[in-house]
Design a protein around this motif. Sequence first.
Motif, PDB file in Angstrom:
ATOM      1  N   GLY A 189       1.969   0.176  -4.810  1.00 35.16           N
ATOM      2  CA  GLY A 189       2.031   1.637  -4.934  1.00 35.16           C
ATOM      3  C   GLY A 189       1.030   2.363  -4.059  1.00 35.16           C
ATOM      4  O   GLY A 189       0.950   3.595  -4.088  1.00 35.16           O
ATOM      5  N   ARG A 190       0.270   1.632  -3.272  1.00 37.18           N
ATOM      6  CA  ARG A 190      -0.675   2.268  -2.357  1.00 37.18           C
ATOM      7  C   ARG A 190       0.040   2.666  -1.065  1.00 37.18           C
ATOM      8  O   ARG A 190       1.032   2.028  -0.708  1.00 37.18           O
ATOM      9  CB  ARG A 190      -1.822   1.294  -2.019  1.00 37.18           C
ATOM     10  CG  ARG A 190      -2.697   0.945  -3.212  1.00 37.18           C
ATOM     11  CD  ARG A 190      -3.771  -0.070  -2.864  1.00 37.18           C
ATOM     12  NE  ARG A 190      -4.725   0.470  -1.902  1.00 37.18           N
ATOM     13  CZ  ARG A 190      -5.718  -0.248  -1.364  1.00 37.18           C
ATOM     14  NH1 ARG A 190      -5.844  -1.534  -1.673  1.00 37.18           N
ATOM     15  NH2 ARG A 190      -6.559   0.295  -0.500  1.00 37.18           N
ATOM     16  N   PRO A 191      -0.388   3.725  -0.385  1.00 38.77           N
ATOM     17  CA  PRO A 191      -1.558   4.562  -0.643  1.00 38.77           C
ATOM     18  C   PRO A 191      -1.221   5.888  -1.333  1.00 38.77           C
ATOM     19  O   PRO A 191      -1.753   6.942  -0.939  1.00 38.77           O
ATOM     20  CB  PRO A 191      -2.072   4.806   0.769  1.00 38.77           C
ATOM     21  CG  PRO A 191      -0.804   4.979   1.580  1.00 38.77           C
ATOM     22  CD  PRO A 191       0.199   4.039   0.955  1.00 38.77           C
ATOM     23  N   VAL A 192      -0.374   5.877  -2.337  1.00 39.03           N
ATOM     24  CA  VAL A 192      -0.061   7.108  -3.065  1.00 39.03           C
ATOM     25  C   VAL A 192      -1.328   7.789  -3.592  1.00 39.03           C
ATOM     26  O   VAL A 192      -1.481   9.010  -3.453  1.00 39.03           O
ATOM     27  CB  VAL A 192       0.952   6.843  -4.202  1.00 39.03           C
ATOM     28  CG1 VAL A 192       1.094   8.065  -5.113  1.00 39.03           C
ATOM     29  CG2 VAL A 192       2.314   6.463  -3.627  1.00 39.03           C
ATOM     30  N   PRO A 193      -2.283   7.048  -4.190  1.00 40.33           N
ATOM     31  CA  PRO A 193      -3.497   7.736  -4.681  1.00 40.33           C
ATOM     32  C   PRO A 193      -4.271   8.438  -3.562  1.00 40.33           C
ATOM     33  O   PRO A 193      -4.699   9.587  -3.730  1.00 40.33           O
ATOM     34  CB  PRO A 193      -4.318   6.600  -5.296  1.00 40.33           C
ATOM     35  CG  PRO A 193      -3.320   5.559  -5.662  1.00 40.33           C
ATOM     36  CD  PRO A 193      -2.279   5.629  -4.584  1.00 40.33           C
ATOM     37  N   LEU A 194      -4.442   7.770  -2.434  1.00 41.37           N
ATOM     38  CA  LEU A 194      -5.171   8.371  -1.314  1.00 41.37           C
ATOM     39  C   LEU A 194      -4.482   9.648  -0.839  1.00 41.37           C
ATOM     40  O   LEU A 194      -5.128  10.692  -0.655  1.00 41.37           O
ATOM     41  CB  LEU A 194      -5.268   7.362  -0.171  1.00 41.37           C
ATOM     42  CG  LEU A 194      -6.109   7.719   1.065  1.00 41.37           C
ATOM     43  CD1 LEU A 194      -6.505   6.450   1.819  1.00 41.37           C
ATOM     44  CD2 LEU A 194      -5.385   8.657   2.027  1.00 41.37           C
ATOM     45  N   LEU A 195      -3.172   9.581  -0.642  1.00 42.44           N
ATOM     46  CA  LEU A 195      -2.428  10.747  -0.164  1.00 42.44           C
ATOM     47  C   LEU A 195      -2.482  11.895  -1.164  1.00 42.44           C
ATOM     48  O   LEU A 195      -2.646  13.058  -0.786  1.00 42.44           O
ATOM     49  CB  LEU A 195      -0.978  10.360   0.129  1.00 42.44           C
ATOM     50  CG  LEU A 195      -0.778   9.341   1.255  1.00 42.44           C
ATOM     51  CD1 LEU A 195       0.673   8.875   1.290  1.00 42.44           C
ATOM     52  CD2 LEU A 195      -1.183   9.926   2.606  1.00 42.44           C
ATOM     53  N   CYS A 196      -2.345  11.569  -2.437  1.00 46.36           N
ATOM     54  CA  CYS A 196      -2.407  12.610  -3.474  1.00 46.36           C
ATOM     55  C   CYS A 196      -3.780  13.271  -3.514  1.00 46.36           C
ATOM     56  O   CYS A 196      -3.890  14.501  -3.613  1.00 46.36           O
ATOM     57  CB  CYS A 196      -2.069  12.020  -4.837  1.00 46.36           C
ATOM     58  SG  CYS A 196      -0.324  11.630  -5.075  1.00 46.36           S
ATOM     59  N   GLN A 197      -4.838  12.455  -3.460  1.00 46.33           N
ATOM     60  CA  GLN A 197      -6.182  13.021  -3.483  1.00 46.33           C
ATOM     61  C   GLN A 197      -6.424  13.906  -2.269  1.00 46.33           C
ATOM     62  O   GLN A 197      -7.017  14.995  -2.379  1.00 46.33           O
ATOM     63  CB  GLN A 197      -7.224  11.902  -3.521  1.00 46.33           C
ATOM     64  CG  GLN A 197      -8.663  12.391  -3.601  1.00 46.33           C
ATOM     65  CD  GLN A 197      -8.926  13.188  -4.869  1.00 46.33           C
ATOM     66  OE1 GLN A 197      -8.748  12.681  -5.972  1.00 46.33           O
ATOM     67  NE2 GLN A 197      -9.334  14.437  -4.720  1.00 46.33           N
ATOM     68  N   PHE A 198      -5.952  13.481  -1.111  1.00 42.60           N
ATOM     69  CA  PHE A 198      -6.078  14.299   0.092  1.00 42.60           C
ATOM     70  C   PHE A 198      -5.390  15.650  -0.092  1.00 42.60           C
ATOM     71  O   PHE A 198      -5.968  16.708   0.196  1.00 42.60           O
ATOM     72  CB  PHE A 198      -5.484  13.563   1.292  1.00 42.60           C
ATOM     73  CG  PHE A 198      -5.341  14.416   2.523  1.00 42.60           C
ATOM     74  CD1 PHE A 198      -6.436  14.697   3.321  1.00 42.60           C
ATOM     75  CD2 PHE A 198      -4.109  14.949   2.877  1.00 42.60           C
ATOM     76  CE1 PHE A 198      -6.307  15.493   4.457  1.00 42.60           C
ATOM     77  CE2 PHE A 198      -3.972  15.743   4.001  1.00 42.60           C
ATOM     78  CZ  PHE A 198      -5.075  16.016   4.798  1.00 42.60           C
TER      79      PHE A 198
END
Length: 498
Positions: free
Chosen positions: A480-489
Amino acid sequence: MDFVIKVGNAEKQRGACAVVGVFDSRKLANSAKILDKASQGYIRNLLTLGDMEGKVGTCLLLHHVPGTLFKRVLLVGLGKEQEFNEKSLQGVIGSILSTLQKTGVTDVALFLSDFSMKRSTNDWKVCQIVIQVVGSNYRFDRLKSNPDDETSSLRKVICYIENRAELEVCERAMHQGLAIAQGMNLAKDLGNLAPNICTPTYLAKQAKDLAKSHKIKADVLDEKDMEKLGMGSLLSVAQGSHEPAKLIVLEYYGLEKKDNPYVLVGKGVTFDTGGISLKPAADMDEMKFDMSGAGSVLGTLYAVAAMKLPINVIGIIPTTENMPSGKATKPGDVVTSMSGQTIEILNTDAEGRLILCDALTYAERFQPKAVIDIATLTGACVIALGNFTSGLMGNNDDLVEELLAAGEKIGDRAWQLPLWDEYQDLLKSNFADMANIGGRAAGTISAACFLSRFTKKYRWAHLDIAGTAWKSGKDKGSTGRPVPLLCQFLMTQSQVNS
């Protein structure tokens, strides 16, 4: 799974199970001290017997602790107090969930004051806990005739804070964490599906279904549409397959349409044989994960819409199979991209950049604030960074720094590699404007150099997720990465621009 934020301490609460911390050398955390006092030293006396030292991730489950209102108390080791950090929290939450899965616990109380870390606020902890809990409950068994029965009895997680003034921000973080986790689950589902099911046509249908259920507009271009646009590079990858290629465009508007959007471009090769440059047979089944960039774009758009972020986001997904056949592209073929630049295809297994370059040119029409492409692009990135860190390059230092900071904050980290002009020489061709590969040396960088030639008109960053998008071995499956990084950005950008 229900998540609740409450204000209070451990003494006056009740429930199926309270989780309290113990640091290394049997030092009690705040909530453990409170329950120990209520039990007249019962917890401390147990620890002196040597059943638990407080090593990080260790657990000791107690039943009917006297003087408390909980049916169970789970002691969890936090390690050395001065060394407890964000990574420790993730491991501790995993240990808690693993221990509780073996019990009949239906609800659990976590006291955030026990998880004390520098630079980490309670709302950050809440978001991380929600992501961890939802992720631990994820199962992909929809293709099994008899799904595994490993469901947990846990139905509710209650996070206790001490300051009522933090209640609103923690509740918002809870909803954000849930949206991110569900976006990750969507990306995982798409990655884990068999490639005879998750085809370009299937991805297009999922995009349309997402648009129907959320505030998103979906448009799907077929091969004739792409021919009219001059997408010769993308179509060259598709020509060996019976499955038709698609270009999926998703539009989310949390602001007025005149506000320039952020554009996410996700590589969607639903199965990659390598084409005529055929891959080895070993582990080729894992090439169903080659559409993980596309999955992350769909998952991120889902989360952005669920959070109702005040930001405009466009998702562009070029999707195709890469197959060998009598019609397949051959090494030595020269194709013309949508930008008009010509490409000599020296290796048909370097196909991701060929579909991304036309999508990056297509992104120009949205006059973006920034474009980020996400791709399982190079095995060289796995060699360089392993399976822990995504590779990151770009043509704008501020954008790269913002993405690095987002990854660091959410715990989905990336690392910047150089993109200096010297590397561009690796792509020289005697017969076209450029070759699609640059040789063995600096393979991740030369791939990004190739993409950079199609991104001159906007700020751009490239995420190579070849090492982070899925796991191999006994735990094989999408991360499921990098969904967290993109969302936080995007969450950060929505705050900056609001």
